[in-house]
Design a protein around this motif. Sequence first.
Motif, PDB file in Angstrom:
ATOM      1  N   VAL A  70       0.871  -1.180   0.000  1.00 15.46           N
ATOM      2  CA  VAL A  70       0.000   0.000   0.000  1.00 15.46           C
ATOM      3  C   VAL A  70       0.904   1.225   0.000  1.00 15.46           C
ATOM      4  CG1 VAL A  70      -1.806   1.272   1.198  1.00 15.46           C
ATOM      5  CG2 VAL A  70      -1.770  -1.231   1.329  1.00 15.46           C
ATOM      6  N   GLU A  71       0.747   2.093  -0.978  1.00 15.54           N
ATOM      7  CA  GLU A  71       1.607   3.275  -1.081  1.00 15.54           C
ATOM      8  C   GLU A  71       1.432   4.186   0.134  1.00 15.54           C
ATOM      9  OE1 GLU A  71       3.962   3.997  -2.970  1.00 15.54           O
ATOM     10  OE2 GLU A  71       3.683   3.148  -4.961  1.00 15.54           O
ATOM     11  N   LYS A  72       2.499   4.901   0.474  1.00 17.18           N
ATOM     12  CA  LYS A  72       2.474   5.773   1.647  1.00 17.18           C
ATOM     13  C   LYS A  72       1.445   6.893   1.530  1.00 17.18           C
ATOM     14  CE  LYS A  72       6.979   5.120   3.814  1.00 17.18           C
ATOM     15  NZ  LYS A  72       6.353   4.633   5.042  1.00 17.18           N
ATOM     16  N   ASN A  73       1.126   7.308   0.320  1.00 20.78           N
ATOM     17  CA  ASN A  73       0.160   8.381   0.156  1.00 20.78           C
ATOM     18  C   ASN A  73      -1.255   7.865  -0.117  1.00 20.78           C
ATOM     19  OD1 ASN A  73       0.596   7.397  -2.404  1.00 20.78           O
ATOM     20  ND2 ASN A  73       1.147   9.373  -3.330  1.00 20.78           N
ATOM     21  N   SER A  74      -1.463   6.575   0.083  1.00 23.40           N
ATOM     22  CA  SER A  74      -2.789   5.995  -0.135  1.00 23.40           C
ATOM     23  C   SER A  74      -3.681   6.207   1.088  1.00 23.40           C
ATOM     24  CB  SER A  74      -2.672   4.490  -0.410  1.00 23.40           C
ATOM     25  OG  SER A  74      -3.945   3.859  -0.341  1.00 23.40           O
ATOM     26  N   PRO A  75      -4.981   6.447   0.892  1.00 24.75           N
ATOM     27  CA  PRO A  75      -5.901   6.559   2.033  1.00 24.75           C
ATOM     28  C   PRO A  75      -6.046   5.243   2.792  1.00 24.75           C
ATOM     29  CG  PRO A  75      -7.094   6.592  -0.055  1.00 24.75           C
ATOM     30  CD  PRO A  75      -5.648   6.723  -0.389  1.00 24.75           C
ATOM     31  N   GLU A  76      -5.590   4.143   2.198  1.00 27.61           N
ATOM     32  CA  GLU A  76      -5.646   2.824   2.837  1.00 27.61           C
ATOM     33  C   GLU A  76      -4.400   2.533   3.669  1.00 27.61           C
ATOM     34  OE1 GLU A  76      -8.190  -0.215   2.144  1.00 27.61           O
ATOM     35  OE2 GLU A  76      -8.958   1.767   2.675  1.00 27.61           O
ATOM     36  N   ARG A  77      -3.468   3.494   3.734  1.00 28.26           N
ATOM     37  CA  ARG A  77      -2.174   3.232   4.366  1.00 28.26           C
ATOM     38  C   ARG A  77      -2.309   2.727   5.804  1.00 28.26           C
ATOM     39  NH1 ARG A  77       2.749   1.446   3.245  1.00 28.26           N
ATOM     40  NH2 ARG A  77       4.173   1.957   4.937  1.00 28.26           N
ATOM     41  N   SER A  78      -3.234   3.276   6.575  1.00 27.56           N
ATOM     42  CA  SER A  78      -3.373   2.875   7.979  1.00 27.56           C
ATOM     43  C   SER A  78      -3.868   1.432   8.119  1.00 27.56           C
ATOM     44  CB  SER A  78      -4.326   3.822   8.716  1.00 27.56           C
ATOM     45  OG  SER A  78      -5.631   3.740   8.166  1.00 27.56           O
ATOM     46  N   ARG A  79      -4.415   0.867   7.043  1.00 26.00           N
ATOM     47  CA  ARG A  79      -4.917  -0.508   7.077  1.00 26.00           C
ATOM     48  C   ARG A  79      -3.925  -1.502   6.485  1.00 26.00           C
ATOM     49  NH1 ARG A  79      -9.051  -2.087   4.173  1.00 26.00           N
ATOM     50  NH2 ARG A  79      -9.585  -3.680   5.712  1.00 26.00           N
ATOM     51  N   ALA A  80      -2.771  -1.033   6.049  1.00 25.69           N
ATOM     52  CA  ALA A  80      -1.828  -1.916   5.359  1.00 25.69           C
ATOM     53  C   ALA A  80      -1.406  -3.102   6.218  1.00 25.69           C
ATOM     54  CB  ALA A  80      -0.602  -1.118   4.922  1.00 25.69           C
TER      55      ALA A  80
END
Length: 217
Positions: A70-80
């Motif tokens: 999951v890319e660092k700038n993705s809104p899903e980052r906290s769920r990686a």
Amino acid sequence: MSFVQLSEAFAPFEDLAQDLLPHVVMTNDGAHDAAHLIRVYKLAKSLQALEGGCLRVLTAAVLLHDCVAVEKNSPERSRASRLAADKAREILTRLGWDEADLDAVDHAIHAHSYSANIPPQTLEAKILQDADRLDALGFVGIARCFYTAGRMGSSLYDAADPVAKERDLDDASFALDHFTTKLLKLTDGFKTKAGKDMAELRHARMQAFIEYFVEEI
């Protein structure tokens, strides 16, 4: 490098590494590649030798801690880390791991992430978190920081105000800001004594780099 060759870096669990490496997503992100896995494993192994814990569980957790990219700038980052933990459980279940070890790997992976903000409860989880964060400090951490900034399209620093004396920090735009917003805060959060000792040395190296860098610019 083949999976067989790469697995040799995970001794004494080369066979486990051969089973798990095909499930690891090898992205073009040089901050989270095979070299990162090897560095984190070496650190985790060193910490385990001093602190204890199950090295088999740690090895599996290291190998799979970034198995969902999951890319660092993705809104899903906290769920990686949650996504990676779920995938790891599925993989290890197919390999016949028992429930207790599945839970141990699941928790270690879920708790390792800075973005997830999950307190590690087990020794293995504490070691994985410490090992992964150690790789974000020191000279390796400096290299990874600027590499990632370039990959994300950020500048090295704000030419008008490099150390943010009269502006808000913005690490999405300036690599130098990331040291203050995150990297220099990591040392306070280490969970093992051995990890904290290593972190303090790397922290000092990073601070020295910043001082010289600012002097030069």
